[in-house]
Design a protein around this motif. Structure first.
Motif, short mmCIF file in Angstrom:
data_model
loop_
_atom_site.label_atom_id
_atom_site.label_comp_id
_atom_site.label_asym_id
_atom_site.label_seq_id
_atom_site.Cartn_x
_atom_site.Cartn_y
_atom_site.Cartn_z
N ASP A 155 0.84 -1.19 0.00
CA ASP A 155 0.00 0.00 0.00
C ASP A 155 0.88 1.25 0.00
OD1 ASP A 155 -2.25 -1.52 0.06
OD2 ASP A 155 -2.73 -1.14 2.15
N GLN A 156 0.48 2.24 -0.74
CA GLN A 156 1.20 3.51 -0.78
C GLN A 156 0.24 4.62 -0.38
OE1 GLN A 156 4.54 3.90 -1.52
NE2 GLN A 156 4.60 1.69 -1.47
N ALA A 157 0.09 4.82 0.93
CA ALA A 157 -0.82 5.87 1.42
C ALA A 157 -0.34 7.22 0.94
CB ALA A 157 -0.87 5.84 2.94
N LYS A 158 -1.25 8.02 0.42
CA LYS A 158 -0.95 9.37 -0.09
C LYS A 158 -1.61 10.41 0.79
CE LYS A 158 1.24 7.88 -3.73
NZ LYS A 158 2.67 8.04 -3.82
N LEU A 159 -1.13 11.63 0.71
CA LEU A 159 -1.68 12.74 1.47
C LEU A 159 -2.50 13.62 0.53
CD1 LEU A 159 -1.77 14.31 4.16
CD2 LEU A 159 0.31 15.47 3.43
N ALA A 160 -3.75 13.87 0.89
CA ALA A 160 -4.64 14.68 0.03
C ALA A 160 -5.38 15.70 0.88
CB ALA A 160 -5.64 13.77 -0.68
N VAL A 161 -5.80 16.78 0.23
CA VAL A 161 -6.66 17.78 0.88
C VAL A 161 -7.93 17.92 0.06
CG1 VAL A 161 -4.82 19.07 2.02
CG2 VAL A 161 -5.46 19.66 -0.30
N ILE A 162 -8.99 18.23 0.77
CA ILE A 162 -10.30 18.44 0.14
C ILE A 162 -10.83 19.78 0.63
CG2 ILE A 162 -12.65 17.57 -0.14
CD1 ILE A 162 -11.56 14.78 0.59
N PRO A 163 -11.29 20.65 -0.26
CA PRO A 163 -11.83 21.94 0.20
C PRO A 163 -12.98 21.74 1.19
CG PRO A 163 -11.60 21.91 -2.19
CD PRO A 163 -11.35 20.51 -1.71
N ALA A 164 -13.02 22.56 2.24
CA ALA A 164 -14.07 22.46 3.25
C ALA A 164 -15.46 22.69 2.64
CB ALA A 164 -13.83 23.46 4.38
N THR A 165 -15.51 23.43 1.54
CA THR A 165 -16.79 23.70 0.88
C THR A 165 -17.18 22.60 -0.10
OG1 THR A 165 -15.61 24.97 -0.80
CG2 THR A 165 -16.50 26.19 1.09
N GLY A 166 -16.34 21.58 -0.21
CA GLY A 166 -16.60 20.47 -1.12
C GLY A 166 -15.75 20.59 -2.36
N GLY A 167 -15.76 19.57 -3.14
CA GLY A 167 -14.98 19.57 -4.37
C GLY A 167 -14.05 18.38 -4.46
N GLU A 168 -13.19 18.43 -5.42
CA GLU A 168 -12.28 17.32 -5.68
C GLU A 168 -11.12 17.29 -4.70
OE1 GLU A 168 -12.49 14.89 -8.10
OE2 GLU A 168 -14.51 15.70 -8.37
N ALA A 169 -10.71 16.08 -4.34
CA ALA A 169 -9.52 15.90 -3.52
C ALA A 169 -8.29 16.21 -4.36
CB ALA A 169 -9.45 14.47 -3.00
N ARG A 170 -7.30 16.84 -3.73
CA ARG A 170 -6.04 17.14 -4.41
C ARG A 170 -4.94 16.39 -3.68
NH1 ARG A 170 -3.46 21.71 -3.20
NH2 ARG A 170 -5.37 22.53 -2.37
N HIS A 200 10.86 9.01 8.58
CA HIS A 200 11.40 10.34 8.75
C HIS A 200 10.31 11.35 8.48
CE1 HIS A 200 11.90 10.64 4.33
NE2 HIS A 200 12.29 9.38 4.42
N LEU A 201 10.62 12.62 8.68
CA LEU A 201 9.63 13.67 8.51
C LEU A 201 9.76 14.35 7.16
CD1 LEU A 201 9.69 15.48 11.97
CD2 LEU A 201 7.98 13.89 11.09
N GLY A 202 8.62 14.64 6.57
CA GLY A 202 8.56 15.42 5.34
C GLY A 202 7.57 16.53 5.51
N THR A 203 7.63 17.50 4.62
CA THR A 203 6.67 18.60 4.63
C THR A 203 6.33 18.96 3.19
OG1 THR A 203 6.17 20.79 5.52
CG2 THR A 203 8.40 20.45 4.72
N VAL A 204 5.13 19.47 3.01
CA VAL A 204 4.69 19.92 1.69
C VAL A 204 3.74 21.10 1.88
CG1 VAL A 204 2.68 18.36 1.55
CG2 VAL A 204 3.80 19.12 -0.55
N SER A 205 3.76 22.01 0.95
CA SER A 205 2.85 23.15 0.99
C SER A 205 1.41 22.65 0.87
CB SER A 205 3.17 24.10 -0.17
OG SER A 205 2.14 25.06 -0.31
N SER A 206 0.50 23.32 1.53
CA SER A 206 -0.91 22.91 1.44
C SER A 206 -1.51 23.18 0.07
CB SER A 206 -1.73 23.64 2.51
OG SER A 206 -1.65 25.03 2.33
#
Length: 84
Positions: free
Chosen positions: A7-22, A55-61
């Protein structure tokens, strides 16, 4: 049967107002977990699993390149955005 080791878990964000996951970590070929928002909401910090280490990583929102925050063979768990 699917093995969870692949499994390759990915990090995604979804707008609070709804819409497509990025997906923010689409180009990363390692699983991620334990994501926390920065205090200003501009980025997320998370663990990246690689060869029996974490380890730790970071990415812009808003997306962009994933940046590794620490180096060396370590195991980091449960990052916090606290001031200590």
């Amino acid at each position: 049967m699917k093995y969870s080791a692949y499994d390759q878990a990915k990090l995604a964000v979804i707008p609070a107002t709804g819409g497509e996951a990025r997906i923010l970590t689409a180009a990363l070929d390692r699983p991620v977990g334990s994501a926390v928002w920065s205090a200003d909401g501009a980025s997320l910090t998370f663990t990246i699993t690689d060869d029996r280490t974490q380890h730790l990583g970071t990415v812009s929102s808003t997306g962009g390149a994933v940046r590794r925050l620490i180096h060396g063979r370590q195991v980091i768990a449960n990052p916090s955005s606290g001031t200590d």
